[in-house]
Enzyme design. Structure first.
Site, PDB file in Angstrom:
ATOM      1  N   HIS A   1       0.822  -1.220   0.000  1.00 27.54           N
ATOM      2  CA  HIS A   1       0.000   0.000   0.000  1.00 27.54           C
ATOM      3  C   HIS A   1       0.855   1.269   0.000  1.00 27.54           C
ATOM      4  O   HIS A   1       0.516   2.268   0.640  1.00 27.54           O
ATOM      5  CB  HIS A   1      -0.953   0.023   1.203  1.00 27.54           C
ATOM      6  CG  HIS A   1      -1.945  -1.096   1.203  1.00 27.54           C
ATOM      7  ND1 HIS A   1      -3.138  -1.057   0.534  1.00 27.54           N
ATOM      8  CD2 HIS A   1      -1.898  -2.330   1.777  1.00 27.54           C
ATOM      9  CE1 HIS A   1      -3.789  -2.193   0.693  1.00 27.54           C
ATOM     10  NE2 HIS A   1      -3.059  -2.986   1.436  1.00 27.54           N
TER      11      HIS A   1
ATOM     12  N   ASN B   1     -10.177  -3.233   1.988  1.00 18.94           N
ATOM     13  CA  ASN B   1      -9.862  -3.115   0.562  1.00 18.94           C
ATOM     14  C   ASN B   1     -11.143  -2.840  -0.220  1.00 18.94           C
ATOM     15  O   ASN B   1     -12.234  -2.825   0.347  1.00 18.94           O
ATOM     16  CB  ASN B   1      -9.247  -4.430   0.060  1.00 18.94           C
ATOM     17  CG  ASN B   1      -7.811  -4.605   0.532  1.00 18.94           C
ATOM     18  OD1 ASN B   1      -7.050  -3.648   0.644  1.00 18.94           O
ATOM     19  ND2 ASN B   1      -7.437  -5.833   0.820  1.00 18.94           N
TER      20      ASN B   1
ATOM     21  N   TYR C   1       0.162  -4.396  11.864  1.00 22.45           N
ATOM     22  CA  TYR C   1      -0.040  -3.006  11.424  1.00 22.45           C
ATOM     23  C   TYR C   1       0.594  -1.996  12.383  1.00 22.45           C
ATOM     24  O   TYR C   1       1.361  -1.135  11.956  1.00 22.45           O
ATOM     25  CB  TYR C   1      -1.530  -2.728  11.164  1.00 22.45           C
ATOM     26  CG  TYR C   1      -1.934  -3.151   9.771  1.00 22.45           C
ATOM     27  CD1 TYR C   1      -1.779  -4.476   9.361  1.00 22.45           C
ATOM     28  CD2 TYR C   1      -2.431  -2.256   8.846  1.00 22.45           C
ATOM     29  CE1 TYR C   1      -2.109  -4.888   8.082  1.00 22.45           C
ATOM     30  CE2 TYR C   1      -2.768  -2.653   7.552  1.00 22.45           C
ATOM     31  CZ  TYR C   1      -2.607  -3.968   7.183  1.00 22.45           C
ATOM     32  OH  TYR C   1      -2.929  -4.364   5.913  1.00 22.45           O
TER      33      TYR C   1
END
Ligand code: NDP
Length: 494
Positions: free
Chosen positions: A54, A127, A337
């Site tokens: 990303h 997404n 993350y």
């Protein structure tokens, strides 16, 4: 004359911005020209680690407004009343390309939204596709390696991509979506967003349900054809960024309607697929979409790096009334993350304006690189006799029972090896004949680029997956790739 004087980073006015301090007009340059040092030193530190996935993205601030009452499912304060609203920040992205890559690449699109709520920040980090290629985070680094560059040639490798997919049939559902028209969306405004994972919601009576989140675009779905996307990658690789900025600057604020799907624990136990498997959807007919609110993007941040590049999202960022599920991909992302953000931005990434909770925070974490010291002189330990920070029972996690207490590395549970029914339904039930034709052509074009000694093996293995999803789909792809299929064998296997 402006009052704004040119200064050093620490506010010292200075004059010589063009000419270094030298011995004589021809040099050499003196080391004591500290402004030369400061500017050069800052310049070489302008880049931070690019996101491994990303990396190329666009972002905007906005507003989320609750339009329907879902307080029977969640005690989240945001959802306590129709009309409640909060500020948001959304970042869209491609996945596999580097920071300078083309916005129109055939790739899933990231769709991440941070809701700045009174009970802390809440992130939906999904997404534009409802499912994912793999269902266990343990496979993630290997999978992403196949989407990035070959370690020797530094080229993208269609061979590695299809080798991995063909050896991981759970990827088939997402592969079909990626190869369909929705693999090349027209910018970011004309696509849906999906939280993808299953989460939980808990209401004021501590009753828990499982939920999925879906944002549906109110601009209507619009996609590029494969040829258009390829052409645009050369002509305007930043199309999606330009499209988002221009529409917001013109006052045409893009909007999405947020829905949830809800599944009770009893339904989860009966469901024919694992409800926590991110390669599966919940059919709409059985789990209808329930409207929640409207997301509107209405402000392009005044500095791309400060806001879009430094935005830090994580599915671990939940609020009271919304919880996790056993989804193995989700569980991996809960760790990975924030870990990525600490690596990219440092331990105090949550103090950066785009990530900071506007309602403040109170805890005992202190110091670290770039700390701005929001806790001031308050105690840095707990319990203590001095501060007035309290814990409240209302924020206690729900207890829940697990199905099994046997530890192991399970790779397959009952019903979990059905990688074919839902991709088959996408093909037979959802796509019209023209969409099917384009899906098949896109797959043929992509698979034609598989090369090397394992080409035939990889193609044959992947064809088996297409056949198992739908015989017509497999047949047409095989024909396009000039592979002869023995139809007697197929009829027999039906
Ligand atoms: P429905 O007919 O109720 O829903 C079909 C869904 O597919 C719609 O949400 C539609 O989005 C979406 N869709 C249309 N074209 C594509 C595409 N090329 N790629 C991805 N999604 C697309 O069917 P079911 O709920 O019974 O599911 C049937 C199949 O639809 C599933 O197996 C799955 O492949 C796909 N799907 C299902 C979703 C779900 O949550 N149930 C979500 C997305 C896809 P839109 O309404 O915006 O046009």
């Amino acid at each position: 004359m402006s009052n704004k004087k040119l200064t050093s980073a620490q506010g010292n006015p200075y004059f010589e911005h063009q000419d270094s301090q030298t011995v004589g007009p021809r040099g050499p340059v003196l080391l004591q020209d500290f402004m030369l040092q400061e500017n050069l030193a800052h310049f070489v530190r302008e880049r931070i680690p690019e996101r491994v996935v990303h990396a190329k993205g666009s972002g905007a601030y906005g507003t989320f407004t609750v339009t329907q009452d879902i307080s029977s499912y969640t005690k989240a304060k945001l959802f306590s009343k129709v009309g409640n609203s909060c500020r948001t920040f959304t970042r869209f992205s491609t996945v596999g390309g580097e920071k300078g890559s083309a916005d129109t690449a055939r790739d899933p699109r990231g769709f991440a939204t941070k809701f700045y709520t009174e009970e802390g920040n809440w992130d939906i980090v999904g997404n534009n596709t409802p499912v994912f290629f793999i269902k266990d985070a343990k496979k993630f680094p290997d999978f992403i390696h196949t989407q990035k560059r070959d370690p020797k040639t530094n080229l993208k490798s269609h061979t590695a991509i299809w080798d991995f997919w063909s050896l991981n049939p759970e990827s088939l559902h997402q592969v079909l979506i990626l190869m369909s028209d929705r693999g090349t969306p027209y910018g970011y405004r004309h696509m849906n967003g999906y939280g993808s994972h299953t989460f939980s919601m808990t209401n004021n009576d501590n009753q828990q349900v499982w939920v999925k989140f879906q944002f549906k675009t109110l601009q209507g779905i619009k996609n590029w054809s494969d040829d258009e996307a390829t052409k645009l990658a050369g002509e305007n690789p930043d199309f999606a960024q330009e499209d988002l900025c221009q529409s917001i600057e013109k006052g045409q604020f893009p909007q999405w309607k947020l829905y949830i799907q809800v599944m009770s624990d009893e339904q989860a136990k009966e469901f024919r697929w694992n409800p926590f498997d991110v390669t599966k959807v919940w059919p709409h007919q059985e789990f209808p979409l329930i409207e929640v609110g409207i997301l509107e993007l209405n402000e392009i941040p005044n500095n791309y790096f400060a806001h879009v590049e430094q935005a830090a999202f994580s599915p671990s960022q939940i609020i009271n009334g919304i919880g996790f599920s056993p989804d193995k991909m989700l569980q991996g992302r809960i760790f990975s993350y924030p870990d990525a953000q600490r690596y990219r931005l440092g331990a105090n990434y949550h103090q950066l304006p785009v990530n900071a909770c506007p309602y403040g925070y109170h805890n005992y974490q202190r110091d670290g690189a770039m700390a701005t010291n929001p806790a001031g002189d308050t105690p840095n330990y707990s319990p203590n006799s001095f501060d007035d920070i309290v814990t409240d029972e209302k924020y206690k996690n729900n207890n829940y029972e697990l199905d099994s207490n046997w530890v192991g590395h399970y790779n397959r549970n009952e019903n979990e090896d059905d990688h074919y029914t839902q991709p088959g339904l996408l093909y037979t039930k959802v796509l019209n004949p023209e969409e099917k034709g384009r899906l098949i052509q896109n797959i043929i074009d992509h698979m034609s680029k598989i090369s090397g000694p394992k080409r035939e093996e990889i193609i044959n293995r992947q064809l088996c997956h297409f056949f198992r999803a739908n015989i017509e789909l497999g047949m047409k792809i095989a024909m396009g790739l000039n592979i002869n299929i023995d139809t007697n064998t197929l009829n027999h296997s039906k």
